[in-house]
Design an enzyme around this catalytic site. Structure first.
Site, PDB file in Angstrom:
ATOM      1  N   ARG A   8       0.672  -1.090  -0.022  1.00  0.00           N
ATOM      2  CA  ARG A   8      -0.057   0.109   0.125  1.00  0.00           C
ATOM      3  C   ARG A   8       1.050   1.183   0.092  1.00  0.00           C
ATOM      4  O   ARG A   8       0.675   2.377  -0.542  1.00  0.00           O
ATOM      5  CB  ARG A   8      -0.989   0.026   1.238  1.00  0.00           C
ATOM      6  CG  ARG A   8      -2.185  -0.880   1.115  1.00  0.00           C
ATOM      7  CD  ARG A   8      -2.982  -1.162   2.184  1.00  0.00           C
ATOM      8  NE  ARG A   8      -4.077  -2.038   1.708  1.00  0.00           N
ATOM      9  CZ  ARG A   8      -5.316  -2.408   2.471  1.00  0.00           C
ATOM     10  NH1 ARG A   8      -5.113  -1.960   3.598  1.00  0.00           N
ATOM     11  NH2 ARG A   8      -6.198  -3.182   2.132  1.00  0.00           N
ATOM     12  N   TYR A  15      -5.972  -1.128  -6.887  1.00  0.00           N
ATOM     13  CA  TYR A  15      -5.435  -2.350  -6.424  1.00  0.00           C
ATOM     14  C   TYR A  15      -4.928  -2.004  -4.854  1.00  0.00           C
ATOM     15  O   TYR A  15      -4.733  -0.932  -4.520  1.00  0.00           O
ATOM     16  CB  TYR A  15      -4.425  -2.901  -7.461  1.00  0.00           C
ATOM     17  CG  TYR A  15      -3.180  -2.222  -7.829  1.00  0.00           C
ATOM     18  CD1 TYR A  15      -2.677  -1.231  -7.357  1.00  0.00           C
ATOM     19  CD2 TYR A  15      -2.665  -2.833  -9.117  1.00  0.00           C
ATOM     20  CE1 TYR A  15      -1.490  -0.771  -7.947  1.00  0.00           C
ATOM     21  CE2 TYR A  15      -1.487  -2.273  -9.517  1.00  0.00           C
ATOM     22  CZ  TYR A  15      -1.016  -1.211  -9.163  1.00  0.00           C
ATOM     23  OH  TYR A  15       0.276  -0.528  -9.469  1.00  0.00           O
ATOM     24  N   GLU A  16      -4.504  -3.138  -4.243  1.00  0.00           N
ATOM     25  CA  GLU A  16      -4.173  -3.291  -2.835  1.00  0.00           C
ATOM     26  C   GLU A  16      -5.350  -2.495  -2.125  1.00  0.00           C
ATOM     27  O   GLU A  16      -4.872  -1.673  -0.949  1.00  0.00           O
ATOM     28  CB  GLU A  16      -2.750  -2.369  -2.568  1.00  0.00           C
ATOM     29  CG  GLU A  16      -1.610  -2.831  -3.715  1.00  0.00           C
ATOM     30  CD  GLU A  16      -1.317  -4.339  -3.656  1.00  0.00           C
ATOM     31  OE1 GLU A  16      -1.807  -4.910  -2.596  1.00  0.00           O
ATOM     32  OE2 GLU A  16      -0.995  -4.912  -4.207  1.00  0.00           O
ATOM     33  N   GLY A  17      -6.565  -2.792  -2.218  1.00  0.00           N
ATOM     34  CA  GLY A  17      -7.558  -2.221  -1.698  1.00  0.00           C
ATOM     35  C   GLY A  17      -8.111  -1.072  -2.201  1.00  0.00           C
ATOM     36  O   GLY A  17      -7.185   0.130  -2.119  1.00  0.00           O
ATOM     37  N   GLN A  68      -9.599   1.779   1.917  1.00  0.00           N
ATOM     38  CA  GLN A  68      -8.510   2.693   2.603  1.00  0.00           C
ATOM     39  C   GLN A  68      -9.555   3.543   3.518  1.00  0.00           C
ATOM     40  O   GLN A  68      -8.897   3.827   4.655  1.00  0.00           O
ATOM     41  CB  GLN A  68      -7.786   3.357   1.555  1.00  0.00           C
ATOM     42  CG  GLN A  68      -7.217   2.403   0.640  1.00  0.00           C
ATOM     43  CD  GLN A  68      -6.146   1.513   1.253  1.00  0.00           C
ATOM     44  OE1 GLN A  68      -5.689   1.731   2.152  1.00  0.00           O
ATOM     45  NE2 GLN A  68      -6.167   0.464   0.399  1.00  0.00           N
TER      46      GLN A  68
END
Lengths: 597, 597
Positions: free
Chosen positions: A296, A440-442, A447
């Site tokens: 992240r 991506y990555e959440g 977030q």
């Protein structure tokens, strides 16, 4: 053709002057980091970015990755040679442990160098970035036996890494995943299932690929409590530690996607592929989160990276493009027209981007150093504080830097007029590439929820109190410094808005969590604005101090003071608007029936 | 695969209930427009959009236009058949004069139908849209002789039209253009030069293409005062009015671009191509502006179009995608997870888009009717008022609807998570397609300058006074109506912000035009917010009235009241933030030297 020049001077100003990296010299990996060494490292990284990675960015987008009839994946022309340069230069394992052949330098350096690499070529930079993430996860959770198989190869860049989380029916909600793991007699596991959206999932840059795979062991509980993490190499590892026969891991197809065409985004099929458990059974998400938090931060940096590259090119275009005349009369009467940089609306656009970029970079440096401190300081109090900061700021960095970074590429593209829409100028690639870090990555909505639902209330709000406390003390310390007022006064107002919004959540969202969900994205952006505003205040303070001491580069300082003023005037007031939104709660949006949308 | 269903009920509600199209029944073209006829026309157009144009949108993007070795251009599969359906249905010339074989219906209908067509397939819709623009320009300025050659063919759709303005070194600043025109003995002209970014410049949908070309007659003055407008067909027109031999007009190449791949964006070469002057010598920009204003309105509609299509698909996905659980506990405990539409952040996203779309459509209807009134009413006072409105609102519509429309496609794409980045879902195409309306027909920064620099001060500010006067009267008329307060109170505040920003310009920008340039984009968006807020107040009023009379669809009214509340709560307050920016002026952005960016 777009170009890129790494902002080395900016990086060094932040490390040396604003955040005083000297203070960490006693920590592992920081010992030798003199200003000269830092300068040498970043100059060299910048050169690599500008001269090796950037020239294959546009062509890499146009050519893309290909899946050959035999199922193998090729990267665009020039990627192999560039990767070898990266690898041979020791850049992949810059922050890996010396025990694994790495250089043991702080993660901060890798994070800041990755900014350059991703500015030059986002799709390319991801290959090494994922290796670093896989290395970090294995380093924390893997057994010595597993480590001995993979760590050196990952650190050297000989092998690359991936994260295999998403399946067709589950992304955010990993509890739904179906990939299964069956225990073998030798204690290893055989993994079967399909994963999608796997960045760098297969390619021709390395002889082996180390997949970190989330799967469910036969008989494990349903939901997230039955998910385990495995390491599954593309090729098996023989007794000498070399890549041997294939291992039931294949790329079923490449995803056709909006951008980052130079990165192979794969559908991965695992067919009784042999792998090893990482960490404890059914505790896979916990182990994976090490990699995800690392990732992240890396993705946040990508938001800045593309914004910086887009800015640099938009400036060049705005200086070169002759069109129309200044509103206050011709500035270059000898030319057929003035360059469009004379126009306030163009300058507004450029300064908006740059005033974000410079503060975003500061926020990354600040947080990256806290990350190193959290991992390396022996002082438990400092460790907790650094860890609190990292935990609180990670979703803010990821969400805000990628949202704003994308907006900035769109704004930079707009400077080009019609040429911005044409591929050869490279601006539309920046927009397409910058779109994925928001997802991506959440996805950024996640977030925002992580920030509001998890990070704010953790430990009784300790992290937030420390964060706001530090800003409050800074404001107070400069309350009578006249030159600092353009920075600290708007920051004070913005911080008060953030505090009020926090209070509103405390009073309302405990009883109705939908209120937190409804305001989460606005809150995250308020948090980002206050953080960036604080960075500007800190940078301005250093500039004013150095000016008063007759030190450093006056023009550099004056630019910074101007950009900081611009940010304080034009961006910080957004917190008031966001606060209104938060305080409006969730009623209007929850009232509508799902079938009436 | 994305889908699209034309919002016919919305269109009819606006025409019949909110803007009372009945009141125009005495005007030419409106005579027969009963509610039933309107309903039939829009139902039919919606069917065409959903069943014929939408199914070839994604494939059209993936396939794109091709330039064959012989230099001819092909459109994607299915475009020819779809175009023939459009042509045979009389849709191209719906608002063309009956004397030219058109149906003589109000332009409003064409504008609103084009919304559907562009929602279904933006790249396809542009072919007919450009013909309508070319028709309009010729209808105002061309000689009878020229009209006799082209008008019927354009109205029927047998031939299509284009605008040839941009050259490699000039877009916004048309005074720099170099394409030259040489007078021939027969009174016609021979045109030579290169134009770029020519939408629908060449293709296989029609046997002839009618290019409107800006060029400079030999010996004409430099700058904009030496620019003339010509009509130059791809193939010459024989004595019977049919397309004959080629005419020195060729497509040199297709531009490689970010989106609208189904539309052939051409580099056009004119090589002694024969054409005719339109309007007066050296007054070409004036003549072209008829087409450009028409086109700007059409482009504004495109902003809404893609936003609407993106919204519809995001709703479907949000209802279908099962992932995670509601913050207030499972809503569908029998399913493996709740659909993501239970989440406030997803609902916030969807309602933001929809509350914009519905008000944007209202703004288009309001302004389109004014456009028809300006052209068709015999009452000179009403004509002037309508014309003022059209002139003032055109840059606002173009700038705000395309900026926000693009943002909305990005937000809708975000609802899909990773799938939004994958081509087959169609969302990334919406983003790429929606990007161009912000640029073409005058980049949005130019719209903002047009608004602030030209439209505000025109006729002593008459148009703005009338606009704000109408809103003020509406607010006053509903000052004691309790149910209307959620709509008129925030509108009042927003209108006051707009008035204050206008006043600030009057007091500051006359002395320093850079202040106007610095605030122009923020001002344009304030103007858009107030306009959209006023549309919500008007729609809410109609809904409340119909509810109190027991008329109409209660659920429809309740949705509208909820969306209007949402807009008033969460979007209108943005004016305060924009106002702060305007009032900060231009100092911080003008101070930096061009070489310090």
């Amino acid at each position: 053709m777009p170009a890129y020049k790494a902002p080395v001077k900016e990086t060094l100003f932040l490390l040396n002057d604003v955040f005083n990296i000297e203070q960490y010299r006693s920590l592992r990996g920081f010992e030798d980091l003199s200003p000269d060494l830092l300068s040498a490292i970043f100059e060299e990284a910048g050169k690599l970015a500008g001269e090796v990675l950037q020239p294959i960015n546009l062509s890499g987008d146009q050519q893309g990755c290909k899946r050959l009839p035999d199922g193998s994946i090729t990267t665009p022309d020039g990627f192999i040679a560039a990767y070898n340069t990266l690898k041979d230069g020791g850049w992949v394992g810059l922050s890996a442990d010396e025990a694994h052949g790495g250089q043991g330098l702080p993660a901060t350096l890798t994070i800041l160098i990755n900014e350059y690499f991703a500015s030059a070529n986002l799709a390319f930079g991801m290959y090494a970035g994922l290796s670093q993430g896989a290395y970090a996860a294995l380093n924390v959770h893997a057994s010595d036996d597993v480590k001995s198989k993979f760590m050196e190869k990952l650190a050297s860049g000989e092998w690359t890494g991936t994260m295999n989380l998403t399946e067709p029916h589950c992304g955010t909600d990993l509890g739904l995943l179906r990939t299964k793991a069956v225990r073998a007699d030798d204690g290893s596991y055989n993994i079967s299932g399909t994963k999608i959206f796997i960045s760098a999932g297969d390619h021709d840059l390395a002889e082996n690929i180390v997949h970190l795979v989330l799967a469910r062991i036969e008989g494990a509980p349903e939901g997230t409590k039955g998910v385990s993490l495995f390491v599954v190499p593309k090729r098996k590892v023989d007794a000498d530690g070399n890549a041997a026969e294939t291992n039931g891991v294949t790329c079923g197809s490449l995803e056709e996607k909006m951008g980052i065409h130079g990165n192979a985004t794969c559908v991965m099929n695992f067919d009784d592929a042999n792998g090893w458990l990482i960490g404890e059974e059914n505790r896979g998400l916990k182990a994976m989160f090490v990699m995800m938090n690392e990732a992240r931060m890396g993705v946040a940096v990508q938001g800045l990276s593309v914004s910086e590259a887009a800015y640099q090119n938009a400036v060049t275009y705005a200086r070169d493009r002759l069109q129309g005349r200044s509103l206050t009369g011709p500035k270059f009467p000898d030319k057929i027209a003035d360059p469009i940089i004379v126009h306030p609306d163009i300058r507004r656009t450029l300064m908006s981007i740059r005033s974000f970029n410079e503060a975003a970079r500061a926020l990354i440096v600040w947080t990256a150093l806290k990350s190193d401190e959290a991992h390396r300081t022996p002082d438990s109090d400092a460790r907790q504080k650094a860890s609190d900061h990292l935990s609180l700021l990670t979703p803010v960095l990821k969400g805000v830097l990628t949202d704003r970074g994308f907006d900035n590429t769109v704004a930079a593209q707009q400077v080009y007029g019609g040429h911005g829409y044409i591929s050869e100028w490279g601006m539309e690639q920046f927009v397409r590439d910058a779109r994925i870090p928001m997802i991506y990555e959440g996805a950024n909505g996640i977030q925002a929820l992580d920030l509001v639902g998890r990070k704010l209330p953790a430990d009784g709000g300790r992290a937030l109190q420390a964060f706001l406390g530090e800003i409050g003390m800074f404001i107070q310390a400069h309350a009578t410094d006249e030159d600092m007022q353009p920075f600290v006064l708007p920051l004070k107002t913005a911080a008060e808005d953030l505090q009020a919004a926090t209070m509103w959540f405390m009073q309302n969202a405990l009883g109705n969590p939908d209120h937190a969900g409804a305001g989460s994205t606005d809150y995250m952006h308020m948090f980002g604005l206050v953080s960036l505003g604080y960075m500007w205040a800190r940078m301005a303070h250093v500039c004013l101090q150095q000016k008063s001491e007759g030190k450093g580069d006056v023009a550099f300082h004056d630019d910074k003071l101007l950009l900081g003023t611009f940010f304080a005037e034009r961006h910080l007031p957004e917190t008031a608007f966001r606060r209104v939104r938060v305080e409006n709660g969730s009623e209007s949006m929850m009232k509508m029936a799902a079938d009436r949308f």
